[in-house]
Structure formats: structure tokens, C-alpha cells
Motif scaffolding. Structure first.
Motif, PDB file in Angstrom:
ATOM      1  N   ILE A  27       4.900  33.879  -4.775  1.00 42.41           N
ATOM      2  CA  ILE A  27       4.393  32.506  -4.815  1.00 42.41           C
ATOM      3  C   ILE A  27       4.739  31.747  -3.535  1.00 42.41           C
ATOM      4  O   ILE A  27       5.883  31.757  -3.081  1.00 42.41           O
ATOM      5  N   ASP A  28       3.744  31.090  -2.979  1.00 43.31           N
ATOM      6  CA  ASP A  28       3.941  30.182  -1.860  1.00 43.31           C
ATOM      7  C   ASP A  28       4.493  28.875  -2.448  1.00 43.31           C
ATOM      8  O   ASP A  28       3.753  28.107  -3.084  1.00 43.31           O
ATOM      9  N   ILE A  29       5.769  28.652  -2.270  1.00 39.55           N
ATOM     10  CA  ILE A  29       6.439  27.521  -2.919  1.00 39.55           C
ATOM     11  C   ILE A  29       5.895  26.194  -2.421  1.00 39.55           C
ATOM     12  O   ILE A  29       5.562  25.315  -3.229  1.00 39.55           O
ATOM     13  N   LYS A  30       5.815  26.011  -1.121  1.00 40.46           N
ATOM     14  CA  LYS A  30       5.393  24.715  -0.554  1.00 40.46           C
ATOM     15  C   LYS A  30       3.982  24.347  -1.011  1.00 40.46           C
ATOM     16  O   LYS A  30       3.749  23.218  -1.443  1.00 40.46           O
ATOM     17  N   LYS A  31       3.043  25.277  -0.916  1.00 35.81           N
ATOM     18  CA  LYS A  31       1.664  24.992  -1.333  1.00 35.81           C
ATOM     19  C   LYS A  31       1.594  24.742  -2.839  1.00 35.81           C
ATOM     20  O   LYS A  31       0.847  23.867  -3.296  1.00 35.81           O
ATOM     21  N   SER A  32       2.358  25.489  -3.608  1.00 33.89           N
ATOM     22  CA  SER A  32       2.348  25.327  -5.061  1.00 33.89           C
ATOM     23  C   SER A  32       2.852  23.944  -5.460  1.00 33.89           C
ATOM     24  O   SER A  32       2.279  23.297  -6.352  1.00 33.89           O
ATOM     25  N   LEU A  33       3.903  23.489  -4.818  1.00 31.80           N
ATOM     26  CA  LEU A  33       4.434  22.157  -5.130  1.00 31.80           C
ATOM     27  C   LEU A  33       3.474  21.066  -4.665  1.00 31.80           C
ATOM     28  O   LEU A  33       3.271  20.079  -5.367  1.00 31.80           O
ATOM     29  N   GLU A  34       2.867  21.278  -3.516  1.00 30.56           N
ATOM     30  CA  GLU A  34       1.921  20.295  -2.980  1.00 30.56           C
ATOM     31  C   GLU A  34       0.685  20.155  -3.871  1.00 30.56           C
ATOM     32  O   GLU A  34       0.214  19.049  -4.126  1.00 30.56           O
ATOM     33  N   LEU A  35       0.170  21.289  -4.362  1.00 31.06           N
ATOM     34  CA  LEU A  35      -1.063  21.268  -5.151  1.00 31.06           C
ATOM     35  C   LEU A  35      -0.811  21.224  -6.657  1.00 31.06           C
ATOM     36  O   LEU A  35      -1.758  21.190  -7.444  1.00 31.06           O
ATOM     37  N   ASN A  36       0.471  21.267  -7.052  1.00 34.54           N
ATOM     38  CA  ASN A  36       0.859  21.200  -8.465  1.00 34.54           C
ATOM     39  C   ASN A  36       0.237  22.320  -9.292  1.00 34.54           C
ATOM     40  O   ASN A  36      -0.177  22.120 -10.433  1.00 34.54           O
ATOM     41  N   GLN A  37       0.159  23.500  -8.680  1.00 33.14           N
ATOM     42  CA  GLN A  37      -0.297  24.707  -9.374  1.00 33.14           C
ATOM     43  C   GLN A  37       0.221  25.916  -8.610  1.00 33.14           C
ATOM     44  O   GLN A  37       0.501  25.823  -7.418  1.00 33.14           O
ATOM     45  N   VAL A  38       0.358  27.038  -9.280  1.00 37.62           N
ATOM     46  CA  VAL A  38       0.885  28.231  -8.631  1.00 37.62           C
ATOM     47  C   VAL A  38      -0.139  28.747  -7.628  1.00 37.62           C
ATOM     48  O   VAL A  38      -1.295  29.015  -7.972  1.00 37.62           O
ATOM     49  N   ILE A  39       0.321  28.901  -6.387  1.00 40.23           N
ATOM     50  CA  ILE A  39      -0.501  29.453  -5.319  1.00 40.23           C
ATOM     51  C   ILE A  39       0.149  30.769  -4.893  1.00 40.23           C
ATOM     52  O   ILE A  39       1.317  30.777  -4.467  1.00 40.23           O
ATOM     53  N   ILE A  40      -0.587  31.849  -5.024  1.00 38.51           N
ATOM     54  CA  ILE A  40      -0.067  33.166  -4.654  1.00 38.51           C
ATOM     55  C   ILE A  40      -0.013  33.273  -3.133  1.00 38.51           C
ATOM     56  O   ILE A  40      -0.959  32.917  -2.433  1.00 38.51           O
ATOM     57  N   TYR A  41       1.112  33.769  -2.649  1.00 37.72           N
ATOM     58  CA  TYR A  41       1.323  33.955  -1.225  1.00 37.72           C
ATOM     59  C   TYR A  41       0.439  35.091  -0.717  1.00 37.72           C
ATOM     60  O   TYR A  41       0.382  36.152  -1.307  1.00 37.72           O
ATOM     61  N   GLU A  42      -0.243  34.851   0.382  1.00 35.41           N
ATOM     62  CA  GLU A  42      -1.110  35.861   0.988  1.00 35.41           C
ATOM     63  C   GLU A  42      -0.296  36.779   1.891  1.00 35.41           C
ATOM     64  O   GLU A  42       0.293  36.308   2.871  1.00 35.41           O
ATOM     65  N   ILE A  43      -0.265  38.058   1.556  1.00 36.80           N
ATOM     66  CA  ILE A  43       0.505  39.022   2.347  1.00 36.80           C
ATOM     67  C   ILE A  43      -0.362  39.570   3.459  1.00 36.80           C
ATOM     68  O   ILE A  43      -1.490  39.924   3.291  1.00 36.80           O
TER      69      ILE A  43
END
Length: 164
Positions: free
Chosen positions: A148-164
Motif C-alpha cells: 500500500i502507498d501510504i501517502k496516497k491512501s491517506l490523501e485519497l481516503n482509500q487504499v491505493i496499491i503501490y505500483e512496483i
């Protein structure tokens, strides 16, 4: 806080060459855990400022892409680990990955755990489930676990999967 090991060069727990350290202590007791010896809160050595300085020194190397924190269970070592990560962040802006048996949503429910989470960039979350073990997955052991991309998830208020 106690730790089991510090790896100066780790290529298995995040992208590139990273420094990693393993805290000890975990009550999840996942069957077939790859670090059963680190479940004991008394295992390993006591973390001191010397270990913090060692990690910072490793992170200053140009070949190093960042820090990865594993366990045991990092989020069961929150007060001390939060303090250590704050000190490390004063000396580097490299990415910090953290692994946890807790889910992102569970961490958000606890103010102290959330404080530690916000200091990191990527969370690999979820218990290891042996029935879902998949050796083809990058940077995780079972298919239920998310990167999980923590910063993007907190910013968008939803879980954003980190792109490898």
C-alpha cells in the motif's frame, strides 16, 4: 524495543538495495511464519542509539534505496519504534517500507499505530496465510497481503496499491 538483526544490504524486502531491520515480538503467531524466532519479545538485543546511528549510516550510502522495517511485528513496538523512525527521518528522505500483520484499516483505528504509519511510505499489510502462500509474489508471502502507498491512501481516503 528489541531487534533480531540489521541487514545493511537487503534486496528481498522492497525495491532496490535497502537497509532493513527486524524488531522482535509478535502475538499474531501466523502458522508457518518465516520469522518464528522473532515472535518472542525477549529475543534479540536491546535497540540503542548505536543501532539508530548504524541504520542512518547505511542509509547515507548512494547505493541504498531506503529502509525496510520488519519483525516480529513492528506495530507491537510502537512507542520505541516511532521514536527511532523520527530520528532516522531527520537524516534521510529515502523511502521507508514497513511490514505488518495488521491491515491498513486496523492500523488507522489506533492513534499510536497511526502515528508510526504516517512516518512511512509503503505498508505491506495482512497476516501471512500459509494456504495463500505464493512464491511468485514480489515483496510479500501470501496473496491476501497488500503493498500500500501510504501517502496516497491517506490523501485519497482509500487504499491505493503501490505500483512496483
Amino acid at each position: 524495543m528489541r531487534y533480531g538483526q540489521i541487514r545493511r544490504y537487503d534486496v528481498a524486502n522492497g525495491p532496490g538495495i535497502r537497509t532493513s531491520f527486524f524488531v522482535t515480538g509478535c502475538t499474531h503467531h501466523c502458522p508457518e511464519c518465516f520469522n518464528q524466532e522473532y515472535q518472542d519479545f525477549k529475543a534479540g538485543e536491546l535497540w540503542t542509539d548505536e543501532q539508530t546511528s548504524e541504520v542512518i549510516e547505511h542509509l547515507t550510502e548512494s547505493v541504498n534505496n531506503g529502509l525496510t522495517i520488519l519483525g516480529g511485528e513492528p506495530f507491537q513496538n510502537v512507542p520505541d519504534l516511532t521514536s527511532v523512525v523520527k530520528k532516522i527521518k531527520k537524516y534521510t528522505n529515502k523511502s521507508i517500507w514497513i511490514y505488518s500483520g495488521y491491515t491498513f484499516e486496523q492500523i488507522l483505528e489506533n492513534d499510536k499505530k497511526f502515528e508510526l504509519l504516517k512516518l512511512c511510505d509503503v505498508l505491506v499489510d495482512g497476516l501471512f496465510v500459509n494456504e495463500l502462500k505464493d512464491l511468485s509474489l514480489k515483496f510479500r508471502g501470501s496473496s491476501n497481503q497488500r503493498i500500500i502507498d501510504i501517502k496516497k491512501s491517506l490523501e485519497l481516503n482509500q487504499v491505493i496499491i503501490y505500483e512496483i
